[in-house]
Scaffold this motif. Sequence first.
Motif, PDB file in Angstrom:
ATOM      1  N   ARG A 382      29.075  87.227  42.192  1.00  0.00           N
ATOM      2  CA  ARG A 382      28.335  87.446  43.440  1.00  0.00           C
ATOM      3  C   ARG A 382      26.975  88.053  43.146  1.00  0.00           C
ATOM      4  O   ARG A 382      26.825  88.865  42.235  1.00  0.00           O
ATOM      5  CB  ARG A 382      29.129  88.386  44.360  1.00  0.00           C
ATOM      6  CG  ARG A 382      28.511  88.577  45.743  1.00  0.00           C
ATOM      7  CD  ARG A 382      29.424  89.456  46.613  1.00  0.00           C
ATOM      8  NE  ARG A 382      29.544  90.793  46.061  1.00  0.00           N
ATOM      9  CZ  ARG A 382      28.663  91.791  46.305  1.00  0.00           C
ATOM     10  NH1 ARG A 382      27.616  91.554  47.077  1.00  0.00           N
ATOM     11  NH2 ARG A 382      28.859  92.989  45.787  1.00  0.00           N
ATOM     12  N   GLY A 383      25.936  87.612  43.924  1.00  0.00           N
ATOM     13  CA  GLY A 383      24.595  88.161  43.777  1.00  0.00           C
ATOM     14  C   GLY A 383      23.613  87.419  44.652  1.00  0.00           C
ATOM     15  O   GLY A 383      23.997  86.776  45.641  1.00  0.00           O
ATOM     16  N   TRP A 384      22.327  87.481  44.302  1.00  0.00           N
ATOM     17  CA  TRP A 384      21.309  86.757  45.057  1.00  0.00           C
ATOM     18  C   TRP A 384      20.179  86.329  44.138  1.00  0.00           C
ATOM     19  O   TRP A 384      19.973  86.905  43.066  1.00  0.00           O
ATOM     20  CB  TRP A 384      20.760  87.614  46.209  1.00  0.00           C
ATOM     21  CG  TRP A 384      20.095  88.905  45.788  1.00  0.00           C
ATOM     22  CD1 TRP A 384      20.697  90.107  45.586  1.00  0.00           C
ATOM     23  CD2 TRP A 384      18.700  89.104  45.510  1.00  0.00           C
ATOM     24  NE1 TRP A 384      19.779  91.049  45.200  1.00  0.00           N
ATOM     25  CE2 TRP A 384      18.530  90.474  45.164  1.00  0.00           C
ATOM     26  CE3 TRP A 384      17.583  88.285  45.539  1.00  0.00           C
ATOM     27  CZ2 TRP A 384      17.293  91.014  44.824  1.00  0.00           C
ATOM     28  CZ3 TRP A 384      16.334  88.825  45.215  1.00  0.00           C
ATOM     29  CH2 TRP A 384      16.205  90.160  44.869  1.00  0.00           C
ATOM     30  N   ALA A 385      19.459  85.286  44.556  1.00  0.00           N
ATOM     31  CA  ALA A 385      18.341  84.749  43.768  1.00  0.00           C
ATOM     32  C   ALA A 385      17.325  84.132  44.713  1.00  0.00           C
ATOM     33  O   ALA A 385      17.700  83.394  45.639  1.00  0.00           O
ATOM     34  CB  ALA A 385      18.829  83.723  42.749  1.00  0.00           C
ATOM     35  N   VAL A 386      16.048  84.432  44.467  1.00  0.00           N
ATOM     36  CA  VAL A 386      14.947  83.887  45.263  1.00  0.00           C
ATOM     37  C   VAL A 386      13.875  83.384  44.306  1.00  0.00           C
ATOM     38  O   VAL A 386      13.456  84.108  43.398  1.00  0.00           O
ATOM     39  CB  VAL A 386      14.328  84.951  46.196  1.00  0.00           C
ATOM     40  CG1 VAL A 386      13.213  84.334  47.042  1.00  0.00           C
ATOM     41  CG2 VAL A 386      15.384  85.580  47.076  1.00  0.00           C
ATOM     42  N   PRO A 418      24.182  83.972  53.181  1.00  0.00           N
ATOM     43  CA  PRO A 418      23.456  85.018  53.909  1.00  0.00           C
ATOM     44  C   PRO A 418      23.311  86.299  53.093  1.00  0.00           C
ATOM     45  O   PRO A 418      24.279  86.800  52.540  1.00  0.00           O
ATOM     46  CB  PRO A 418      24.319  85.239  55.154  1.00  0.00           C
ATOM     47  CG  PRO A 418      25.682  84.744  54.779  1.00  0.00           C
ATOM     48  CD  PRO A 418      25.470  83.619  53.826  1.00  0.00           C
ATOM     49  N   ARG A 419      22.078  86.806  53.011  1.00  0.00           N
ATOM     50  CA  ARG A 419      21.795  88.109  52.402  1.00  0.00           C
ATOM     51  C   ARG A 419      20.682  88.778  53.209  1.00  0.00           C
ATOM     52  O   ARG A 419      19.534  88.858  52.777  1.00  0.00           O
ATOM     53  CB  ARG A 419      21.394  87.957  50.933  1.00  0.00           C
ATOM     54  CG  ARG A 419      22.535  87.697  49.984  1.00  0.00           C
ATOM     55  CD  ARG A 419      23.571  88.812  49.973  1.00  0.00           C
ATOM     56  NE  ARG A 419      23.069  90.060  49.467  1.00  0.00           N
ATOM     57  CZ  ARG A 419      23.263  90.484  48.222  1.00  0.00           C
ATOM     58  NH1 ARG A 419      23.950  89.751  47.357  1.00  0.00           N
ATOM     59  NH2 ARG A 419      22.785  91.657  47.844  1.00  0.00           N
ATOM     60  N   VAL A 428      11.822  87.242  52.762  1.00  0.00           N
ATOM     61  CA  VAL A 428      11.905  85.900  52.188  1.00  0.00           C
ATOM     62  C   VAL A 428      12.867  84.990  52.948  1.00  0.00           C
ATOM     63  O   VAL A 428      13.148  83.874  52.502  1.00  0.00           O
ATOM     64  CB  VAL A 428      12.335  85.968  50.708  1.00  0.00           C
ATOM     65  CG1 VAL A 428      11.249  86.585  49.859  1.00  0.00           C
ATOM     66  CG2 VAL A 428      13.646  86.744  50.552  1.00  0.00           C
ATOM     67  N   GLY A 429      13.410  85.439  54.066  1.00  0.00           N
ATOM     68  CA  GLY A 429      14.406  84.652  54.776  1.00  0.00           C
ATOM     69  C   GLY A 429      15.799  85.148  54.462  1.00  0.00           C
ATOM     70  O   GLY A 429      16.035  85.808  53.438  1.00  0.00           O
ATOM     71  N   PRO A 430      16.785  84.806  55.316  1.00  0.00           N
ATOM     72  CA  PRO A 430      18.101  85.447  55.206  1.00  0.00           C
ATOM     73  C   PRO A 430      19.062  84.828  54.210  1.00  0.00           C
ATOM     74  O   PRO A 430      20.056  85.448  53.863  1.00  0.00           O
ATOM     75  CB  PRO A 430      18.654  85.302  56.629  1.00  0.00           C
ATOM     76  CG  PRO A 430      18.023  84.036  57.135  1.00  0.00           C
ATOM     77  CD  PRO A 430      16.653  83.987  56.535  1.00  0.00           C
ATOM     78  N   SER A 435      27.878  83.313  45.906  1.00  0.00           N
ATOM     79  CA  SER A 435      29.208  83.880  45.693  1.00  0.00           C
ATOM     80  C   SER A 435      30.150  82.734  45.390  1.00  0.00           C
ATOM     81  O   SER A 435      30.309  81.823  46.212  1.00  0.00           O
ATOM     82  CB  SER A 435      29.679  84.647  46.936  1.00  0.00           C
ATOM     83  OG  SER A 435      30.981  85.167  46.739  1.00  0.00           O
ATOM     84  N   GLN A 436      30.752  82.728  44.213  1.00  0.00           N
ATOM     85  CA  GLN A 436      31.644  81.635  43.841  1.00  0.00           C
ATOM     86  C   GLN A 436      32.659  82.117  42.823  1.00  0.00           C
ATOM     87  O   GLN A 436      32.390  83.036  42.037  1.00  0.00           O
ATOM     88  CB  GLN A 436      30.839  80.452  43.266  1.00  0.00           C
ATOM     89  CG  GLN A 436      31.663  79.195  43.085  1.00  0.00           C
ATOM     90  CD  GLN A 436      30.804  77.952  43.105  1.00  0.00           C
ATOM     91  OE1 GLN A 436      29.859  77.854  43.885  1.00  0.00           O
ATOM     92  NE2 GLN A 436      31.125  76.999  42.269  1.00  0.00           N
ATOM     93  N   SER A 437      33.869  81.494  42.881  1.00  0.00           N
ATOM     94  CA  SER A 437      34.942  81.833  41.951  1.00  0.00           C
ATOM     95  C   SER A 437      35.142  80.699  40.961  1.00  0.00           C
ATOM     96  O   SER A 437      34.998  79.516  41.303  1.00  0.00           O
ATOM     97  CB  SER A 437      36.244  82.097  42.709  1.00  0.00           C
ATOM     98  OG  SER A 437      36.111  83.241  43.532  1.00  0.00           O
ATOM     99  N   PHE A 438      35.509  81.050  39.732  1.00  0.00           N
ATOM    100  CA  PHE A 438      35.698  80.084  38.657  1.00  0.00           C
ATOM    101  C   PHE A 438      37.090  80.309  38.051  1.00  0.00           C
ATOM    102  O   PHE A 438      37.396  81.408  37.567  1.00  0.00           O
ATOM    103  CB  PHE A 438      34.625  80.257  37.589  1.00  0.00           C
ATOM    104  CG  PHE A 438      33.221  80.105  38.130  1.00  0.00           C
ATOM    105  CD1 PHE A 438      32.617  78.863  38.190  1.00  0.00           C
ATOM    106  CD2 PHE A 438      32.534  81.215  38.611  1.00  0.00           C
ATOM    107  CE1 PHE A 438      31.341  78.727  38.707  1.00  0.00           C
ATOM    108  CE2 PHE A 438      31.259  81.087  39.116  1.00  0.00           C
ATOM    109  CZ  PHE A 438      30.653  79.832  39.175  1.00  0.00           C
TER     110      PHE A 438
END
Length: 617
Positions: A382-386, A418-419, A428-430, A435-438
């Motif tokens: 899980r995290g975020w990237a822009v 959503p973040r 920068v927008g929502p 978030s993904q499982s492996f």
Amino acid sequence: MDVHTFQTPPLRTAKGMVRPSVSTEAYSTARTGTIQVRLVMVQLADKKAAISEADARAAVSTTSAYWQTMSATTALPGGRISVNVASAENFTSKATSTQRYPDMMNTIAGELGWVPSSYSALVVFVSSPTLSDGAYGAGWSYNGTSGRVLMPLPGSLSKSVLTHEFGHVLGLMHANSLECGSGAQDVGTNPDGTFADASCSIREYGDSMDLMGISQTSQPTISSSLWDFGGFGRGDEIFNAGTIRDRKSFTLTAWGGTDANRAVKFTDSISGEVYFLELRLPVGYDAATAVNLNRGVKIVQQLGAGSLILRPDSTPLAGYYSPRQAWQPGTTFTTHAGTRVSIDWISGSAAGVTVTAMQLPRGSFDDLAIVTSGSNWSLGVRGWAVDMADTSVSAQAHVYITGPDGSTTGYGIPADGPRPDVDQVLQVGPNHGFSQSFSVSTAGTYKVCVYAIGKFGNPQLGCKSKTIVGVSPPIGSLDETTASGGTITARGWSVDPGTPGNSIPVHIYVTAPDGTTKGTAFTANQARPDVNQALGAPGPHGYTATIPITQPGTYKVCAYGIPVTPLSNGNTLLGCQTVQARATPSPIGSLDETTASGGTITARGWSVDPGTPGNSI
């Protein structure tokens, strides 16, 4: 002692030259003094001509005025550096017009007995209209305050050329231009120092908006990169913006003027290269050259002790003087690393420019978790990237998972969840979260690294590790092995504690007397009530494995319990035993009778194989 020359056609290009970082040998504003000139009019041995001392003195006077302007300070408005004729003389030399100009100068200087000393110079005019190689002048420097200059007969270019040659005496090299068959605005270099774009080269003297470029009657201001290197002026003429990491705007004023901070110097955040921005208007020494498309923002870099102009169009120039060297309003220069310089506006006295650094993606690898669902296990990322170069679209995150066995698998996932917390800070927008499982199927330590993927780069957001503790491996036993009648029989039992009600595979490995090993898979699915009672485990868990053999001798038998539970900690050796396989007695029997009759022989008797006495052999 370095030789510096000012040369007329044919022009030379220097392929593979690279742009070094700002030299550590640059001069400082502490350099102050009057260079005293010994002016000598020399008659060559093979060519005589009248040499005008008045014209030679006028060239020295013009040279002094130029460098006084370049070195003017508040305390010394007349300049820190000037040039003065201390003595003038006529001289007849053994040098000839056919000599190369370095040899000619060495001959004359030796005859005159001249030696360099601080703030002194030898200036020689010879009785020839040009020097070797078509040169209009040549200059040599000694520590930036002393030198020699060789000039042909005074002519229309003598003033500007002598001023140029004193630039060499002061430690400067030539003002060059980048030329690329591709028309590239800028170019990077390969590890070996050659240009990454093979169509690019450096055109020596290619900057005609600089005194240190191609010869002309005018004397344009030296570029800000040479100004910086030579330590001219007050020291406040160039604003050093440092490394640009975001977006900054600047106002430039006429480089030929006298304002503080009239030029800008900045460092590219990716390549580390240094660029200079200056406004060329028809002011001061730029009055004759900063016209038409040479009126505008000039972009240069330092090239050792010289400079490199980066033109709007770098295609090879036809002729010697480019009519389009300055950047006009509405145009954008982009460094090879991606930083953009936008020319916002130009007025009669100033210009506005905006420098926007190459925008790398931003993000965070927030969490790595072990997720279970029934018998299924997975790693939750899980995290975020822009992508800051274009925040209107969702970036991608690349996830690389290295398993316990050392192998790595990569996955691309969208950062489109959503973040709102990210949007609140960066505007920068929502939707920039991921978030993904492996799924994983093996116990052990997993290392997970995440990268944000963007237009101009793919920075790593971090790495995290998790260890998955597996289920206990199978238990069991190899109870007995026997050999008889060409076979080996192995008996025992095995249970997987993770799924105790299931029968599991058992692998039997038999090593023969000749050293060869063969494995055979069986299933522990025979009744073993003693195991059920001892372990409280339901289901059949016994095995009886029969393996054929072909030779007598000692055999080694090993049995392994193979788990069926996900994330088990592996196979279990149930035991190894050795067993002797004895040779079976040879067949017995008799040839009882032979008879001959009617052209045939008849043989009668009997034979039995003791190993299989019931079989006919």
